[in-house]
Design an enzyme around this catalytic site. Structure first.
Site, PDB file in Angstrom:
ATOM      1  N   CYS A 182       7.215  -0.639   6.624  1.00  0.00           N
ATOM      2  CA  CYS A 182       6.668   0.526   5.929  1.00  0.00           C
ATOM      3  C   CYS A 182       7.710   1.055   4.961  1.00  0.00           C
ATOM      4  CB  CYS A 182       6.316   1.601   6.965  1.00  0.00           C
ATOM      5  SG  CYS A 182       5.662   3.120   6.259  1.00  0.00           S
ATOM      6  N   LEU A 183       7.259   1.460   3.784  1.00  0.00           N
ATOM      7  CA  LEU A 183       8.194   2.005   2.796  1.00  0.00           C
ATOM      8  C   LEU A 183       8.816   3.316   3.271  1.00  0.00           C
ATOM      9  CD1 LEU A 183       6.179   1.319  -0.480  1.00  0.00           C
ATOM     10  CD2 LEU A 183       8.148   0.039   0.388  1.00  0.00           C
ATOM     11  N   HIS A 191      -3.080   0.325   8.572  1.00  0.00           N
ATOM     12  CA  HIS A 191      -1.743   0.918   8.404  1.00  0.00           C
ATOM     13  C   HIS A 191      -1.796   2.099   7.427  1.00  0.00           C
ATOM     14  CE1 HIS A 191       2.787   0.573   7.881  1.00  0.00           C
ATOM     15  NE2 HIS A 191       2.425   1.344   6.862  1.00  0.00           N
ATOM     16  N   GLU A 192      -2.432   1.894   6.287  1.00  0.00           N
ATOM     17  CA  GLU A 192      -2.455   2.956   5.262  1.00  0.00           C
ATOM     18  C   GLU A 192      -3.277   4.155   5.718  1.00  0.00           C
ATOM     19  OE1 GLU A 192      -0.342   2.964   2.968  1.00  0.00           O
ATOM     20  OE2 GLU A 192       0.223   0.902   3.356  1.00  0.00           O
ATOM     21  N   GLY A 197       0.849  -1.186   0.000  1.00  0.00           N
ATOM     22  CA  GLY A 197       0.000   0.000   0.000  1.00  0.00           C
ATOM     23  C   GLY A 197       0.877   1.225   0.000  1.00  0.00           C
ATOM     24  N   HIS A 233      -1.519   6.630   7.914  1.00  0.00           N
ATOM     25  CA  HIS A 233      -0.653   7.613   7.241  1.00  0.00           C
ATOM     26  C   HIS A 233      -1.394   8.924   6.983  1.00  0.00           C
ATOM     27  CE1 HIS A 233       3.094   5.533   6.524  1.00  0.00           C
ATOM     28  NE2 HIS A 233       2.496   4.487   5.977  1.00  0.00           N
ATOM     29  N   GLN A 290       3.003   9.829   1.805  1.00  0.00           N
ATOM     30  CA  GLN A 290       4.303   9.156   1.656  1.00  0.00           C
ATOM     31  C   GLN A 290       5.044   9.583   0.390  1.00  0.00           C
ATOM     32  OE1 GLN A 290       2.536   5.029   2.490  1.00  0.00           O
ATOM     33  NE2 GLN A 290       4.633   4.848   3.231  1.00  0.00           N
TER      34      GLN A 290
END
Ligand code: ZN
Length: 191
Positions: A102-103, A144-145, A49, A148, A54
């Site tokens: 996480c990216l 999680h997404e 995701g 953000h 981000q």
């Protein structure tokens, strides 16, 4: 389509509450191109995701997709889903322990409690209303997404910092136990 730079932990944009967008802004060619770029960037980075903040754009838009992902081979598949202005509502008090990465947080994973079921209300990329339930491991991905968009990172929710580890240490020490937990969840919820 362009692959965009991904903000890394410490960038203030990751800590802001992203703003809602309206249907007019969503419909502009510029926003539609941005969504294409968000998807291209997620796929390029092999993420499950990616949320707009981000990639340095604090609007409430996120992409989720799990195919055959070598970064997460144990994850149930999720077809490409774009959520605009999403709201999540827990469907139960029950939580599971998710091992997240996480990216925007390079080479770190940690255990985060997540609700096993959430109701997702949002728009799709064309402004059509979406309303569905997500259960099991996939529910963790949605949580999680959406975090953000509220300026939260998974590290904020790690209840025991001793679970923090590199991807290499995860593979070596924690992966097997986590995959067993995931398989039990998937068996129960089918996702
Ligand atoms: Zn993330």
């Amino acid at each position: 389509m362009n692959v965009l730079p991904i903000a890394q932990i410490g960038e203030p944009v990751l800590r802001e509450r992203a703003r809602e967008i309206d249907r007019d802004e969503l419909a502009t060619p510029e926003t539609q191109r941005f969504i294409d770029d968000l998807v291209a960037t997620m796929r390029h980075a092999r993420g499950a995701g990616l949320a707009a903040p981000q990639v340095f754009r604090p609007i409430r838009v996120q992409a989720i997709e799990v195919g055959d992902n070598p970064r997460y081979p144990y994850k149930p598949k999720i077809p490409l889903t774009i959520l605009v202005n999403p709201t999540l509502t827990p469907l139960t008090d029950e939580r599971f322990e998710n091992y997240e990465g996480c990216l925007s947080v390079p080479n770190l994973r940690g255990v985060v409690p997540r609700y096993v079921g959430v109701r997702v209300q949002a728009w799709d990329r064309h402004g059509a209303p979406l309303d569905f339930e997500v259960w099991g491991l996939s529910a963790g991905t949605y949580q999680h997404e959406t975090d953000h968009l509220d300026g939260k990172l998974f590290v904020d929710r790690v209840s025991d910092p001793r679970t923090l580890c590199t991807w290499e240490a995860f593979e070596k020490h924690y992966r097997d136990a986590f995959v067993a937990r995931v398989e039990a969840l998937v068996a129960r919820f089918g996702a």
